[in-house]
Every structure is written in structure tokens, then in C-alpha cells.
Design a protein around this motif. Structure first.
Motif, mmCIF file in Angstrom:
data_model
loop_
_atom_site.group_PDB
_atom_site.id
_atom_site.type_symbol
_atom_site.label_atom_id
_atom_site.label_comp_id
_atom_site.label_asym_id
_atom_site.label_seq_id
_atom_site.Cartn_x
_atom_site.Cartn_y
_atom_site.Cartn_z
ATOM 1 N N VAL A 1 0.851 -1.183 0.000
ATOM 2 C CA VAL A 1 0.000 0.000 0.000
ATOM 3 C C VAL A 1 0.888 1.234 0.000
ATOM 4 N N ILE A 2 0.642 2.134 -0.952
ATOM 5 C CA ILE A 2 1.397 3.379 -1.038
ATOM 6 C C ILE A 2 0.477 4.535 -0.685
ATOM 7 N N LEU A 3 0.873 5.296 0.331
ATOM 8 C CA LEU A 3 0.114 6.470 0.758
ATOM 9 C C LEU A 3 0.742 7.724 0.159
ATOM 10 N N ALA A 4 -0.040 8.465 -0.630
ATOM 11 C CA ALA A 4 0.405 9.770 -1.125
ATOM 12 C C ALA A 4 0.205 10.759 0.019
ATOM 13 N N TYR A 5 1.314 11.134 0.658
ATOM 14 C CA TYR A 5 1.223 11.868 1.922
ATOM 15 C C TYR A 5 1.745 13.296 1.786
ATOM 16 N N ASP A 6 0.909 14.261 2.200
ATOM 17 C CA ASP A 6 1.327 15.662 2.159
ATOM 18 C C ASP A 6 1.136 16.363 3.503
ATOM 19 N N GLY A 7 0.771 15.599 4.531
ATOM 20 C CA GLY A 7 0.583 16.183 5.851
ATOM 21 C C GLY A 7 -0.735 16.883 6.049
ATOM 22 N N GLY A 8 -1.606 16.884 5.033
ATOM 23 C CA GLY A 8 -2.909 17.520 5.138
ATOM 24 C C GLY A 8 -3.880 16.727 5.997
ATOM 25 N N THR A 9 -5.058 17.317 6.229
ATOM 26 C CA THR A 9 -6.043 16.694 7.117
ATOM 27 C C THR A 9 -6.482 15.327 6.625
ATOM 28 N N SER A 10 -6.844 15.225 5.346
ATOM 29 C CA SER A 10 -7.309 13.943 4.825
ATOM 30 C C SER A 10 -6.175 12.927 4.752
ATOM 31 N N ALA A 11 -4.955 13.383 4.466
ATOM 32 C CA ALA A 11 -3.803 12.476 4.441
ATOM 33 C C ALA A 11 -3.531 11.923 5.833
ATOM 34 N N LYS A 12 -3.710 12.725 6.855
ATOM 35 C CA LYS A 12 -3.523 12.256 8.230
ATOM 36 C C LYS A 12 -4.602 11.250 8.608
ATOM 37 N N ARG A 13 -5.823 11.453 8.105
ATOM 38 C CA ARG A 13 -6.877 10.465 8.355
ATOM 39 C C ARG A 13 -6.525 9.136 7.676
ATOM 40 N N ALA A 14 -5.966 9.230 6.470
ATOM 41 C CA ALA A 14 -5.540 8.026 5.770
ATOM 42 C C ALA A 14 -4.435 7.313 6.545
ATOM 43 N N LEU A 15 -3.523 8.078 7.115
ATOM 44 C CA LEU A 15 -2.445 7.505 7.922
ATOM 45 C C LEU A 15 -3.013 6.802 9.151
ATOM 46 N N ASP A 16 -3.991 7.427 9.798
ATOM 47 C CA ASP A 16 -4.644 6.802 10.949
ATOM 48 C C ASP A 16 -5.272 5.469 10.560
ATOM 49 N N LEU A 17 -5.887 5.435 9.370
ATOM 50 C CA LEU A 17 -6.522 4.212 8.905
ATOM 51 C C LEU A 17 -5.480 3.127 8.646
ATOM 52 N N MET A 18 -4.351 3.507 8.071
ATOM 53 C CA MET A 18 -3.274 2.541 7.843
ATOM 54 C C MET A 18 -2.779 1.953 9.162
ATOM 55 N N ALA A 19 -2.806 2.772 10.215
ATOM 56 C CA ALA A 19 -2.303 2.335 11.508
ATOM 57 C C ALA A 19 -3.282 1.420 12.242
ATOM 58 N N SER A 20 -4.574 1.550 11.952
ATOM 59 C CA SER A 20 -5.571 0.879 12.791
ATOM 60 C C SER A 20 -6.429 -0.158 12.075
ATOM 61 N N SER A 21 -6.635 -0.018 10.786
ATOM 62 C CA SER A 21 -7.612 -0.874 10.110
ATOM 63 C C SER A 21 -7.046 -2.258 9.791
ATOM 64 N N PRO A 22 -7.850 -3.307 10.013
ATOM 65 C CA PRO A 22 -7.433 -4.652 9.592
ATOM 66 C C PRO A 22 -7.306 -4.787 8.080
ATOM 67 N N LEU A 23 -7.806 -3.795 7.349
ATOM 68 C CA LEU A 23 -7.677 -3.807 5.901
ATOM 69 C C LEU A 23 -6.210 -3.870 5.476
ATOM 70 N N PHE A 24 -5.320 -3.308 6.309
ATOM 71 C CA PHE A 24 -3.904 -3.202 5.933
ATOM 72 C C PHE A 24 -2.994 -4.103 6.753
ATOM 73 N N GLU A 25 -3.593 -5.000 7.504
ATOM 74 C CA GLU A 25 -2.794 -5.893 8.325
ATOM 75 C C GLU A 25 -1.936 -6.811 7.456
ATOM 76 N N ASN A 26 -0.653 -6.914 7.821
ATOM 77 C CA ASN A 26 0.314 -7.777 7.134
ATOM 78 C C ASN A 26 0.597 -7.346 5.694
ATOM 79 N N LEU A 27 0.307 -6.099 5.374
ATOM 80 C CA LEU A 27 0.669 -5.560 4.069
ATOM 81 C C LEU A 27 1.893 -4.659 4.209
ATOM 82 N N GLU A 28 2.657 -4.519 3.137
ATOM 83 C CA GLU A 28 3.799 -3.620 3.124
ATOM 84 C C GLU A 28 3.294 -2.195 2.969
ATOM 85 N N LEU A 29 3.659 -1.324 3.909
ATOM 86 C CA LEU A 29 3.150 0.045 3.927
ATOM 87 C C LEU A 29 4.266 1.026 3.576
ATOM 88 N N HIS A 30 3.924 1.972 2.702
ATOM 89 C CA HIS A 30 4.913 2.961 2.268
ATOM 90 C C HIS A 30 4.221 4.315 2.118
#
Length: 284
Positions: free
Chosen positions: A167-196
């Protein structure tokens, strides 16, 4: 248990929507509501349209015949919708998804999707609409309206859904990008996936600190994150990165600027949905 709204139409993307829905529903896990909407004008409005198109002198019998044809087409559309939903159920069940609800509605496509999302946690839509074969590089207006208006995360399915290992996160530090980061940290959707996480722009201390903070946030959740800074314009750089990386999903914030600014200078979100040929998760 969470619930996924899978929005399908008669485009070639219906199978991709089902496959991506099955992937998400298995990982979360979630129940699935499959939605197909038939949009048509009323017979009265259609009759007025024909009157204006063919002139005042036309006989009323012709108008009645045109109305009967339209009603027959409406019945065919209903039957086609039932067949589409049946095929979706078969494909989802073959992927191990059995907690299914079917929803066959008439009305405005965008309005119906936004209504149904109120009881769902995630939307899945195809990258193009029913006229996909005529608009390879164009984002359908109805899809864009949903993406701009929806308050829920939206998975955008490409023409062919592959395995997702990274999973590649296009990250710019904005509000929605931070929400996406939170989801990467907590959701089982991304468990055991390579995160970048990738930032496209100038390589300076502020941006390095921003990515370091993102790395720490993911690390504190027990997951691992790699980061990078790439030079260039976000749209082509991210699109090229996705094209060059197999088994990858893109996560990005959706429409971070005002509608007026997007209208004037365009939107990174819209451009990337058009350009990226992999699955995309949009976060508002």
C-alpha cells in the motif's frame, strides 16, 4: 460488523467492483450491500422531449408509440439489472462472501448512493461508469460527484483487480492524508501488508520531519512504514510509481482544496483517479 456498499452498473468494471469488494470484506470482515440503480426520465418528461425534437405537427399516435418503446426499454433495464445483481452474488459467493444484501433502485444514481452510504462504512465503485469503453481517460461525472460529496472512504476499482501486497500512501501532511495515515495504523484492511508513504516535492527538513512523524505514528501501532521523497509534479510521479510497482494499492486524501479552486486549476485527486491503473482508496 462493518458494511460495504458495492456500486455496480453495466460497465465492464462490475466484475472488478465485486473482486475488490470481496478483498475488502474478507479482511475487515464486513457484510456487503450490492447496489444497482436504474436512472430514467418519467414518461411525461420523455414525451415532452420528443415533442420538442420532432416538431409540433407530429401525430399523437407516434408519441404514444415512442412512449411504449421507452416503457419496454425500462422493463429490459430492470431485467438486465436483476441479471447483473445475480451475477454479482455468484461472483462474491465464489470468493467466500455470503453475508449479502441486494438493492435494486430507480432514481438518481448519485443521490441513491449517497443515501445508502449512510448505513455503510466503505464504498466500492468502478473507475469508470457505464460508458467506460468510450472514456478511457475520462472520469465519469457521476463518479466524480460521488467522490466529491461522499463522507465515507471510497475504494476505486480498476479494470482488473490484482492481488494487493503493498500500500502506497500519497502523503502531504494535510487533514485527509492524516486520516488516511490513521486508517493505515488501525484498520485490519492493511494488516500484514507492506506500507509505504511518499511525498512528492522538495526534499527539505520540514518534509523529512513530516515523514518521520508519519513513520513514528505507524510504528506505535505495531506496524512498519517506509517513506520516501520524490521530486516532480505529484500526478505523473505517483502515477509512474504505481505503474512500476506490482500488487499495489494507492491511498490518498480526496479533494483537499475548495471546489472553486479545483474548478480553476484542476484537482490532483481527479487526475490520479484517471491516471492510476491500480486500486485506489480515497479518504475525505
Amino acid at each position: 460488523m462493518s458494511k460495504i456498499l458495492a456500486c455496480i452498473d453495466t460497465s465492464p468494471y462490475a466484475n472488478s467492483v465485486c473482486d475488490l469488494t470481496a478483498w475488502a470484506a474478507t479482511r475487515l470482515p464486513s457484510s456487503v450491500e450490492v447496489l444497482h440503480v436504474i436512472q430514467r426520465k418519467s414518461a411525461v418528461q420523455e414525451r415532452r422531449d420528443h415533442t420538442g425534437a420532432i416538431g409540433l405537427g407530429v401525430k399523437s399516435g407516434l408519441l404514444e408509440e415512442l412512449t411504449r418503446i421507452e416503457e419496454a426499454q425500462g422493463k429490459l433495464a430492470i431485467e438486465a439489472g436483476h441479471m447483473l445483481l445475480d451475477a454479482a452474488v455468484e461472483r462474491l459467493r465464489a470468493s467466500g462472501i455470503h453475508d449479502l444484501t441486494l438493492m435494486h433502485r430507480h432514481g438518481g444514481i448519485v443521490e441513491t448512493i449517497l443515501e445508502r452510504e449512510e448505513v455503510c462504512d466503505l464504498l466500492v465503485m468502478g473507475n469508470r461508469g457505464a460508458s467506460a469503453e468510450f472514456a478511457i481517460a475520462h472520469l465519469g461525472s457521476k463518479i466524480e460527484r460521488v467522490v466529491r460529496t461522499s463522507k465515507k472512504p471510497i475504494l476505486i476499482a480498476p479494470s482488473k483487480v490484482g492481488d494487493v501486497k503493498k500500500v502506497i500512501l500519497a502523503y502531504d501532511g494535510g487533514t485527509s492524508a492524516k486520516r488516511a495515515l490513521d486508517l493505515m495504523a488501525s484498520s485490519p484492511l492493511f494488516e500484514n501488508l507492506e506500507l509505504h508513504a511518499v511525498f512528492v516535492g522538495e526534499d527539505n527538513e520540514r518534509h523529512r520531519v513530516m515523514l518521520a512523524n508519519a513513520h513514528q505514528h505507524i510504528s506505535e501501532s505495531g506496524r512498519s512504514l517506509t517513506t520516501s521523497i520524490l521530486h516532480g509534479s505529484p500526478e505523473p510521479v505517483i502515477a509512474e510509481l504505481m505503474d512500476s510497482t506490482d500488487d499495489t494499492m494507492l491511498i490518498m486524501g480526496a479533494y483537499g482544496h475548495s471546489p472553486l479552486r479545483n474548478l480553476i486549476v484542476g484537482s490532483t485527486t481527479t487526475s490520479l483517479i484517471r491516471m492510476v491503473t491500480k486500486s485506489i482508496l480515497l479518504i475525505r
